[in-house]
Design a protein around this motif. Structure first.
Motif, mmCIF file in Angstrom:
data_model
loop_
_atom_site.group_PDB
_atom_site.id
_atom_site.type_symbol
_atom_site.label_atom_id
_atom_site.label_comp_id
_atom_site.label_asym_id
_atom_site.label_seq_id
_atom_site.Cartn_x
_atom_site.Cartn_y
_atom_site.Cartn_z
ATOM 1 N N THR A 39 -3.907 3.203 1.591
ATOM 2 C CA THR A 39 -3.712 2.901 3.097
ATOM 3 C C THR A 39 -5.131 2.934 3.403
ATOM 4 O O THR A 39 -5.422 1.923 4.626
ATOM 5 C CB THR A 39 -2.752 3.721 3.933
ATOM 6 O OG1 THR A 39 -3.789 5.505 3.965
ATOM 7 C CG2 THR A 39 -1.686 3.514 3.375
ATOM 8 N N ARG A 41 -6.627 4.464 4.976
ATOM 9 C CA ARG A 41 -6.776 4.900 6.469
ATOM 10 C C ARG A 41 -8.337 6.756 6.105
ATOM 11 O O ARG A 41 -8.386 7.334 5.713
ATOM 12 C CB ARG A 41 -5.740 5.764 7.118
ATOM 13 C CG ARG A 41 -5.037 4.852 7.388
ATOM 14 C CD ARG A 41 -3.625 5.649 7.937
ATOM 15 N NE ARG A 41 -2.751 6.036 6.761
ATOM 16 C CZ ARG A 41 -1.661 6.762 6.758
ATOM 17 N NH1 ARG A 41 -1.170 7.380 7.489
ATOM 18 N NH2 ARG A 41 -1.238 7.254 5.312
ATOM 19 N N SER A 56 -7.778 1.364 8.527
ATOM 20 C CA SER A 56 -8.596 0.965 7.937
ATOM 21 C C SER A 56 -9.279 -0.360 8.159
ATOM 22 O O SER A 56 -8.776 -1.174 8.895
ATOM 23 C CB SER A 56 -7.747 -0.082 6.521
ATOM 24 O OG SER A 56 -8.228 -0.579 5.800
ATOM 25 N N SER A 92 1.850 9.602 -1.232
ATOM 26 C CA SER A 92 2.656 8.762 -0.958
ATOM 27 C C SER A 92 3.804 8.972 -1.096
ATOM 28 O O SER A 92 4.591 8.162 -0.201
ATOM 29 C CB SER A 92 1.840 7.786 -2.079
ATOM 30 O OG SER A 92 1.612 7.940 -2.592
ATOM 31 N N ASN A 122 1.288 7.752 10.807
ATOM 32 C CA ASN A 122 0.390 7.587 11.505
ATOM 33 C C ASN A 122 0.759 9.313 11.935
ATOM 34 O O ASN A 122 -1.088 9.681 13.034
ATOM 35 C CB ASN A 122 -0.358 6.701 12.483
ATOM 36 C CG ASN A 122 -1.191 6.158 10.913
ATOM 37 O OD1 ASN A 122 -1.701 6.104 10.384
ATOM 38 N ND2 ASN A 122 -0.737 4.914 11.479
#
Length: 255
Positions: A39, A41, A56, A92, A122
């Motif tokens: 991702t 992030r 991102s 993941s 998140n």
């Protein structure tokens, strides 16, 4: 100053370098990492006990922290706080991650597992599974702070020697103490309800009937605040998984 260009035998002025803020408004940032889940992030640890997530392509953390455990973290000492974060290599798929902090009640080092929430990638679930509590009663400094997965799939943690100077309690050389060590545990395939909630890698140096704490991987460290693994891509596979430790020094000699 200038540098010397040996090819042309003349001095040249270096290129100008400037720094520009990328993320602002942070408070006592101690670590930045990613989840390795594709991702892109950015996860930012703030010492008081929060983990922020930056999407991102953004330079602004989400308003809601990924995790807020400030009530569980003691960060009053200069080296205490929420210090480490490691995402499971299969994060993941399983949503597991691990943190390293000094706990509110007494400043003991605590390594704990959390999971991402089911409803929002998140935001993490605040339920905690404590893997390890390491008493650190004498001084507030030398807490270590990193947790990381090696290429062997085991979870490593670097603990400080207990504080002050010159290791007055000789913790780093004591093979029965978990202070002043590099620890290595297996957090996979652990039966429900097992105590402690991890397995011991069979090739740990003091595993099984060998005298010494089973969790120890290496001894004689002062304050291994940060460490990481060499992936070996630039120098051949023979150095893959080599562990590089930044053991914060006191003077010219370590333990």
């Amino acid at each position: 100053g200038a540098f010397f260009n040996s090819t042309f035998g003349q001095s040249e002025s270096p290129a100008a370098i400037s720094l520009q803020p990328y993320i602002s408004g942070l408070t006592f940032t101690v670590f930045v990492t990613n989840a390795g889940d594709g991702t892109n992030r950015m996860f930012i640890i703030q010492k008081a006990g929060t983990i922020l997530v930056v999407p991102s392509g953004s330079s602004t953390p989400n308003a809601t922290p990924f995790l807020n455990i400030t009530t569980r973290v003691r960060s009053s000492g200069n080296e205490q706080g929420l210090l480490g974060l490691a995402f499971h290599p299969q994060y993941s798929a399983n949503g597991r991650f691990f943190v390293y902090y000094t706990r509110t009640a007494d400043g003991a080092i605590q390594i704990a597992e959390y999971r991402v929430s089911s409803g929002d990638p998140n935001v993490a679930d605040t339920a905690e599974t404590v893997l390890m509590t390491i008493p650190h009663p004498s001084f507030t400094n030398h807490n270590g702070g990193t947790v990381a997965f090696g290429l062997d799939g085991y979870l490593y943690a670097g603990t400080g020697d207990g504080g002050s100077g010159n290791d007055p309690n000789n913790n780093a050389q004591n093979i029965n103490s978990l202070l002043g060590k590099m620890l290595r545990i297996d957090i996979n395939n652990v039966p429900v309800g097992q105590v402690p909630p991890y397995n011991i890698p069979p090739d740990n140096p003091y595993a099984g009937t060998i005298p010494g704490a089973d969790e120890i991987f290496a001894i004689g460290l002062r304050n291994p605040y940060r460490f990481s693994f060499d992936n070996g891509r630039q120098r051949g596979s023979q150095v893959r998984n080599r562990l590089w430790v930044a053991d914060v020094g006191q003077g010219s000699i370590e333990e």
